[in-house]
Design an enzyme around this catalytic site. Structure first.
Site, short mmCIF file in Angstrom:
data_model
loop_
_atom_site.label_atom_id
_atom_site.label_comp_id
_atom_site.label_asym_id
_atom_site.label_seq_id
_atom_site.Cartn_x
_atom_site.Cartn_y
_atom_site.Cartn_z
CE LYS A 184 -10.78 0.50 11.45
NZ LYS A 184 -10.09 1.22 10.41
N PRO A 199 -3.33 -11.96 10.14
CG PRO A 199 -1.38 -12.50 11.29
CD PRO A 199 -2.03 -12.61 9.95
CG ASP A 200 -6.16 -6.56 13.88
OD1 ASP A 200 -5.26 -5.96 14.50
OD2 ASP A 200 -7.18 -6.00 13.45
CB ILE A 201 -0.22 -6.66 14.37
CG1 ILE A 201 0.26 -7.43 13.14
CG2 ILE A 201 0.91 -6.45 15.38
CD1 ILE A 201 1.23 -6.68 12.26
CG ASN A 257 -0.18 -0.11 2.51
OD1 ASN A 257 0.59 0.76 2.84
ND2 ASN A 257 -0.39 -1.21 3.23
CE LYS A 311 8.78 -11.68 -14.30
NZ LYS A 311 9.53 -11.24 -15.45
CG ASP A 337 -6.80 -5.27 6.38
OD1 ASP A 337 -6.18 -5.28 7.46
OD2 ASP A 337 -7.49 -4.31 6.01
N1 CTP Z 1 -3.61 -3.20 12.30
C1 CTP Z 1 -2.80 -4.23 12.69
N2 CTP Z 1 -2.83 -5.42 12.01
C2 CTP Z 1 -3.63 -5.57 10.94
C3 CTP Z 1 -4.47 -4.53 10.52
C4 CTP Z 1 -4.44 -3.33 11.22
O1 CTP Z 1 -2.04 -4.08 13.66
N3 CTP Z 1 -3.63 -6.72 10.29
C5 CTP Z 1 -3.60 -1.95 13.08
C6 CTP Z 1 -3.07 -0.75 12.36
O2 CTP Z 1 -1.67 -0.58 12.57
C7 CTP Z 1 -3.87 0.38 12.99
C8 CTP Z 1 -5.19 -0.25 13.33
O3 CTP Z 1 -4.94 -1.65 13.38
O4 CTP Z 1 -3.30 0.82 14.17
C9 CTP Z 1 -6.31 0.00 12.39
O5 CTP Z 1 -5.90 -0.30 11.08
P1 CTP Z 1 -6.90 -0.07 9.85
O6 CTP Z 1 -6.25 -0.55 8.59
O7 CTP Z 1 -7.42 1.33 9.90
O8 CTP Z 1 -8.10 -0.99 10.28
P2 CTP Z 1 -8.47 -2.46 9.99
O9 CTP Z 1 -8.58 -3.14 11.30
O10 CTP Z 1 -7.58 -3.08 8.98
O11 CTP Z 1 -9.94 -2.28 9.40
P3 CTP Z 1 -10.41 -1.76 7.95
O12 CTP Z 1 -9.27 -2.02 7.00
O13 CTP Z 1 -11.61 -2.58 7.70
O14 CTP Z 1 -10.73 -0.30 8.09
#
Ligand code: CTP
Length: 400
Positions: free
Chosen positions: A339, A307-309, A212, A291, A281
């Site tokens: 959130k 995973p959501d860190i 991104n 390749k 995500d």
């Molecule tokens: N974050 C994280 N790990 C992920 C996704 C997000 O640690 N896999 C953390 C980001 O560093 C930030 C917060 O979660 O501090 C919110 O990230 P954001 O991208 O705005 O939210 P998402 O939870 O990914 O939700 P969405 O993309 O649906 O808005």
């Protein structure tokens, strides 16, 4: 800017067109109660006159190393001892080179060598001079030696070119000085702060990835601000084109999974966790070993959820003070609030992205929400916003 009051600040001016901004800077500092003295190099006197600086600072301007009028002919030592803080604005490429190599052939460079005070620099030069390997090597060397470097900013330059090399504006520099003089008093001093920053890269094959637009600038500014506030800082960063801030322990990772694993491990030693990273995500379900060759067929990639860190860290370490960022293109506060609850956070920092906002930019605007509090920070440099965020975290932690 209460922290500036009665502070003894030496402004060192070297020879660049940005020297005209230093007049305004001195005015702002004096208006806020600082005692300001000015030292100019000979070439700085070609751009603005010592008389102008004398008028705005209310003090005689110093220019000569061997000045028979200066006390016991030791003017550089007197000034070096007098200063609580020295700011070189503008700091030219030549002056940075002298500083990096300990050359003391005029009054200002001798003061810098003789002082025990913190020395800050606001570089200003043509973009190619800034990008030059020699300048970049000097910049890094100065950073590792503890010099505090503000900017330069990107934009239109006096030489007609556009790029990195503009000196920060007078008000921005005054804010940064005020913050650095204040920050040792914050509750964050001595705490360990873990910060995730930048984007992640999710491999598709050996040469391609999903990522991104995150530049890492906000996270790195937060790391710098936390370090300046006296914290131990651990920066867990995805791939960015930024140097590690001085005194910060940096770990570089690529993918969300690597960042997730390392964050869970490093959070054990942290008091505060600030998740600024723009974590992907999703990642490809299958990583091709070779390749992918072009064909006329449609290529379908299957993506798996990463995973959501932040979620996992905040749930694994309930005592950790967790701060999330919410980058949103619409319904900023509503999504941020959701959130804050869902990820079990102590604070969330919402910022608008898209349509020329947020990612890849030097400025941002923030809405900071916590249980029972809300602070709106209007558009400003990421450096200044980072300082305000660190102070807000300190305040909220302290009042708990
Ligand atoms: N974050 C994280 N790990 C992920 C996704 C997000 O640690 N896999 C953390 C980001 O560093 C930030 C917060 O979660 O501090 C919110 O990230 P954001 O991208 O705005 O939210 P998402 O939870 O990914 O939700 P969405 O993309 O649906 O808005």
């Amino acid at each position: 800017m209460a922290h500036i009051k009665n502070k003894q600040i030496l402004i060192g001016i070297s020879g660049g067109i940005a020297a005209y901004k230093s007049v305004e800077l001195v005015r702002i500092l004096v208006r806020n109660g600082a005692r300001v003295k000015v030292c100019m190099t000979r070439s700085a006197c070609e751009f603005i006159t010592p008389l102008t600086l004398q008028a705005v600072s209310g003090n005689r301007v110093h220019t000569e190393l061997l000045d028979p009028d200066a006390e016991a002919a030791m003017g550089h030592i007197e000034l070096a001892r007098w200063a609580d803080l020295i700011l070189l604005a503008p700091a030219t490429a030549n002056f940075m080179a002298k500083l990096a190599h300990g050359i003391a052939d005029d009054l200002l460079s001798s003061i810098c060598l003789a002082t025990a005070a913190p020395v800050h620099l606001a570089p200003a030069m043509n973009r190619l001079m800034w990008a030059n390997q020699a300048t970049q090597a000097n910049y890094k060397l100065l950073q590792t030696r503890g010099f505090v470097i503000h900017g330069p900013a990107e934009g239109e330059q006096a030489c007609g070119e556009t790029g990195a090399g503009r000196m920060l504006e007078a008000q921005q520099l005054a804010d940064l000085l005020a913050a650095s003089l204040a920050e040792k008093n914050t509750a964050i001093a001595g705490k360990t702060v873990l910060i995730t920053a930048g984007p992640t890269r999710e491999a598709i094959d050996p040469v391609r990835f999903i990522s991104n637009r995150s530049s890492g600038k906000m996270g790195y500014a937060v790391a710098k601000a936390a370090k300046a506030a006296g914290a131990e800082v651990i920066l867990l960063s995805g791939p960015v084109a930024l140097e590690s801030p001085a005194g910060v322990k940096r770990y570089l990772v690529e993918s969300a999974k690597e960042m997730h694993q390392k964050a869970l491990q490093l959070a054990r030693q942290a008091d505060i966790f600030i998740a600024t990273a723009a974590v992907s995500d999703y990642s490809p379900a299958h990583v091709y070993e070779q390749k992918i060759k072009k064909s006329t067929d449609t290529l379908t990639l299957q993506l798996h959820y990463n995973p959501d860190i932040l979620f996992d860290v905040s749930h694994a370490y309930p005592d950790l003070f967790c701060v999330g960022f919410a980058a949103e293109t619409q319904d900023l506060l509503k999504h941020a609030e959701a959130k804050l609850q869902r990820k079990k956070l102590d604070m969330i920092v919402a910022n608008p992205v898209g349509k020329n906002k947020g990612f890849e930019k030097d400025t941002n605007q923030l809405e900071i929400l916590w249980q029972g509090g809300h602070l709106s920070l209007p558009e400003n440099t990421k450096e200044k916003l980072a300082i305000d965020l660190i102070q807000t975290i300190s305040r909220v932690l302290y009042s708990e």
